[in-house]
Design a protein around this motif. Structure first.
Motif, PDB file in Angstrom:
ATOM      1  N   LEU A 176       0.854  -1.182   0.000  1.00  0.00           N
ATOM      2  CA  LEU A 176       0.000   0.000   0.000  1.00  0.00           C
ATOM      3  C   LEU A 176       0.891   1.234   0.000  1.00  0.00           C
ATOM      4  N   THR A 177       0.549   2.200  -0.841  1.00  0.00           N
ATOM      5  CA  THR A 177       1.380   3.400  -0.972  1.00  0.00           C
ATOM      6  C   THR A 177       0.506   4.646  -0.963  1.00  0.00           C
ATOM      7  N   VAL A 178       0.968   5.665  -0.243  1.00  0.00           N
ATOM      8  CA  VAL A 178       0.307   6.975  -0.194  1.00  0.00           C
ATOM      9  C   VAL A 178       1.308   8.026  -0.662  1.00  0.00           C
ATOM     10  N   SER A 179       0.860   8.944  -1.495  1.00  0.00           N
ATOM     11  CA  SER A 179       1.727  10.038  -1.938  1.00  0.00           C
ATOM     12  C   SER A 179       0.920  11.317  -2.073  1.00  0.00           C
ATOM     13  N   ILE A 180       1.609  12.435  -2.028  1.00  0.00           N
ATOM     14  CA  ILE A 180       0.963  13.736  -2.175  1.00  0.00           C
ATOM     15  C   ILE A 180       0.944  14.106  -3.652  1.00  0.00           C
ATOM     16  N   ALA A 181      -0.256  14.218  -4.211  1.00  0.00           N
ATOM     17  CA  ALA A 181      -0.385  14.566  -5.625  1.00  0.00           C
ATOM     18  C   ALA A 181      -0.315  16.070  -5.840  1.00  0.00           C
ATOM     19  N   GLN A 182      -0.896  16.855  -4.896  1.00  0.00           N
ATOM     20  CA  GLN A 182      -0.945  18.304  -5.079  1.00  0.00           C
ATOM     21  C   GLN A 182      -1.232  18.983  -3.753  1.00  0.00           C
ATOM     22  N   VAL A 183      -0.686  20.170  -3.586  1.00  0.00           N
ATOM     23  CA  VAL A 183      -0.988  21.016  -2.438  1.00  0.00           C
ATOM     24  C   VAL A 183      -1.748  22.232  -2.961  1.00  0.00           C
ATOM     25  N   VAL A 184      -2.973  22.406  -2.501  1.00  0.00           N
ATOM     26  CA  VAL A 184      -3.811  23.513  -2.964  1.00  0.00           C
ATOM     27  C   VAL A 184      -3.811  24.603  -1.897  1.00  0.00           C
ATOM     28  N   ARG A 185      -3.180  25.752  -2.205  1.00  0.00           N
ATOM     29  CA  ARG A 185      -3.106  26.868  -1.247  1.00  0.00           C
ATOM     30  C   ARG A 185      -4.424  27.642  -1.228  1.00  0.00           C
ATOM     31  N   THR A 186      -4.602  28.392  -0.174  1.00  0.00           N
ATOM     32  CA  THR A 186      -5.790  29.240  -0.073  1.00  0.00           C
ATOM     33  C   THR A 186      -5.653  30.408  -1.058  1.00  0.00           C
ATOM     34  N   PRO A 187      -6.776  31.006  -1.465  1.00  0.00           N
ATOM     35  CA  PRO A 187      -6.696  32.169  -2.358  1.00  0.00           C
ATOM     36  C   PRO A 187      -5.843  33.289  -1.775  1.00  0.00           C
ATOM     37  N   ALA A 188      -5.880  33.460  -0.441  1.00  0.00           N
ATOM     38  CA  ALA A 188      -5.081  34.515   0.187  1.00  0.00           C
ATOM     39  C   ALA A 188      -3.603  34.227   0.036  1.00  0.00           C
ATOM     40  N   ALA A 189      -3.191  32.955   0.200  1.00  0.00           N
ATOM     41  CA  ALA A 189      -1.780  32.603   0.065  1.00  0.00           C
ATOM     42  C   ALA A 189      -1.330  32.766  -1.387  1.00  0.00           C
ATOM     43  N   VAL A 190      -2.218  32.444  -2.319  1.00  0.00           N
ATOM     44  CA  VAL A 190      -1.867  32.607  -3.731  1.00  0.00           C
ATOM     45  C   VAL A 190      -1.715  34.079  -4.060  1.00  0.00           C
ATOM     46  N   LEU A 194       2.627  33.403  -1.337  1.00  0.00           N
ATOM     47  CA  LEU A 194       3.267  32.649  -0.249  1.00  0.00           C
ATOM     48  C   LEU A 194       3.400  31.189  -0.686  1.00  0.00           C
ATOM     49  N   PRO A 195       4.602  30.651  -0.690  1.00  0.00           N
ATOM     50  CA  PRO A 195       4.801  29.302  -1.229  1.00  0.00           C
ATOM     51  C   PRO A 195       4.366  28.203  -0.251  1.00  0.00           C
ATOM     52  N   CYS A 196       3.970  27.097  -0.823  1.00  0.00           N
ATOM     53  CA  CYS A 196       3.702  25.861  -0.074  1.00  0.00           C
ATOM     54  C   CYS A 196       3.621  24.733  -1.097  1.00  0.00           C
ATOM     55  N   SER A 197       4.385  23.683  -0.890  1.00  0.00           N
ATOM     56  CA  SER A 197       4.404  22.567  -1.835  1.00  0.00           C
ATOM     57  C   SER A 197       4.560  21.254  -1.081  1.00  0.00           C
ATOM     58  N   SER A 198       4.613  20.153  -1.825  1.00  0.00           N
ATOM     59  CA  SER A 198       4.774  18.834  -1.201  1.00  0.00           C
ATOM     60  C   SER A 198       6.104  18.710  -0.477  1.00  0.00           C
ATOM     61  N   ALA A 199       7.062  19.613  -0.803  1.00  0.00           N
ATOM     62  CA  ALA A 199       8.350  19.589  -0.118  1.00  0.00           C
ATOM     63  C   ALA A 199       8.214  20.006   1.339  1.00  0.00           C
ATOM     64  N   ASP A 200       7.083  20.621   1.710  1.00  0.00           N
ATOM     65  CA  ASP A 200       6.861  21.022   3.096  1.00  0.00           C
ATOM     66  C   ASP A 200       6.240  19.899   3.928  1.00  0.00           C
ATOM     67  N   TYR A 201       6.104  18.712   3.328  1.00  0.00           N
ATOM     68  CA  TYR A 201       5.469  17.593   4.030  1.00  0.00           C
ATOM     69  C   TYR A 201       6.311  16.327   3.855  1.00  0.00           C
ATOM     70  N   ASP A 239       8.628  21.187  10.138  1.00  0.00           N
ATOM     71  CA  ASP A 239       8.814  22.417  10.910  1.00  0.00           C
ATOM     72  C   ASP A 239      10.138  23.029  10.476  1.00  0.00           C
ATOM     73  N   THR A 240      10.086  23.861   9.453  1.00  0.00           N
ATOM     74  CA  THR A 240      11.300  24.444   8.886  1.00  0.00           C
ATOM     75  C   THR A 240      11.539  25.848   9.429  1.00  0.00           C
ATOM     76  N   LEU A 241      12.726  26.362   9.162  1.00  0.00           N
ATOM     77  CA  LEU A 241      13.067  27.712   9.607  1.00  0.00           C
ATOM     78  C   LEU A 241      12.280  28.761   8.837  1.00  0.00           C
ATOM     79  N   GLN A 242      11.943  28.435   7.603  1.00  0.00           N
ATOM     80  CA  GLN A 242      11.194  29.383   6.789  1.00  0.00           C
ATOM     81  C   GLN A 242       9.743  29.441   7.264  1.00  0.00           C
ATOM     82  N   LEU A 243       9.184  30.625   7.315  1.00  0.00           N
ATOM     83  CA  LEU A 243       7.783  30.782   7.704  1.00  0.00           C
ATOM     84  C   LEU A 243       6.901  30.025   6.715  1.00  0.00           C
ATOM     85  N   GLN A 244       5.903  29.305   7.219  1.00  0.00           N
ATOM     86  CA  GLN A 244       5.050  28.475   6.371  1.00  0.00           C
ATOM     87  C   GLN A 244       3.636  29.042   6.299  1.00  0.00           C
ATOM     88  N   ASP A 245       3.552  30.355   6.214  1.00  0.00           N
ATOM     89  CA  ASP A 245       2.238  30.974   6.124  1.00  0.00           C
ATOM     90  C   ASP A 245       1.483  30.505   4.887  1.00  0.00           C
TER      91      ASP A 245
END
Length: 263
Positions: A176-190, A194-201, A239-245
């Motif tokens: 059984l395998t689970v993977s992140i296909a996409q990270v959908v940011r909020t309209p405010a973050a877009v 403000l960045p957010c991707s699968s690399a943050d997980y 939990d990275t040093l970069q802000l994850q807003d």
């Protein structure tokens, strides 16, 4: 004066000797035949052959059977386990070959023999050839899941997997395998770029034991006996040093896959 000339009378011959040899004596024995000579079946399934034993040369007595050359994980059962032959008679038994889900795929040549008695008085039959073709079972099943709660920096959440088996036989799930296909940011973050991707997980896969026997219909890791959620797949927000807003309020789209064998 008439002379008398002796005439030799020769009897017609058919070409056969005046004496005939005694018929060749046939040794007492057993002749075994297999029907059909080959069968195909899926891994984990069973099939049946008919084995015929015939008395030759006036043999009489009990006959037991053996089979050699079956593939790994395959077993043989006889019904009945033995027969008693009279002179010139024939008897039949059923040979059922059962495979396991792990029996190797491919063709296997095997032989069936009959035997009676032990030691110097033992009577052995011929070796009747047969072939078994084991085929890989390919059936489809569905896998979905959901996180057990909201994510935050440094927090992991377990993923309870749901399995849907549309067939009428159970499936032995082996991966059984689970993977992140996409990270959908909020309209405010877009809007704020403000960045957010699968690399943050980080995704940790299912760590429980295999195979998982999924019955026909819907099931879950819990219903399959995996009650320890720490063994379920885990999704962790780093939990990275970069802000994850940019990841606040984001939605993760997960994809699921699995492999298994039908039982």
């Amino acid at each position: 004066m008439v002379a008398l000339v002796p005439v030799a009378v020769v009897a017609a011959s058919s070409g056969q000797s005046a004496t005939q040899g005694s018929p060749v004596k046939v040794a007492k024995g057993i002749t075994v035949a297999l029907s059909p000579s080959n069968r195909s079946l899926d891994q984990g399934q069973s099939t049946t052959f008919t084995v015929s034993a015939t008395s030759t040369g006036g043999f009489t007595g009990p006959v037991a059977f053996t089979v050699t050359g079956l593939p790994a994980g395959a077993t043989a059962a006889w019904s009945p386990s033995s027969v008693v032959l009279g002179s010139g008679s024939t008897a039949q038994v059923a040979l059922t070959v059962a495979t396991s889900p792990t029996t190797p795929v491919g063709k296997s040549d095997f032989t069936v023999k009959g035997a009676s008695g032990t030691g110097q008085n033992a009577v052995q039959s011929n070796a009747a050839p047969g072939q078994l073709q084991v085929q890989e079972v390919k059936r489809t099943f569905g896998v979905t899941g959901s996180l057990s709660g909201l994510l935050a920096p440094g927090v992991s959440r377990a993923v309870e997997l749901q399995i849907s088996n549309p067939g009428n036989k159970s499936i032995a799930i082996t991966n059984l395998t689970v993977s992140i296909a996409q990270v959908v940011r909020t309209p405010a973050a877009v809007a704020a770029n403000l960045p957010c991707s699968s690399a943050d997980y980080q995704v940790t896969q299912y760590s429980g034991s295999y195979p998982l026997a999924a019955p026909p219909g819907p099931s879950s890791l819990t219903s399959l006996g995996v009650n320890d959620s720490s063994k379920w797949p885990q999704v962790r927000m780093l939990d990275t040093l970069q802000l994850q807003d940019g990841c606040k309020g984001a939605t993760l789209q997960l994809t699921y896959s699995g492999t298994g064998q039908a039982n």
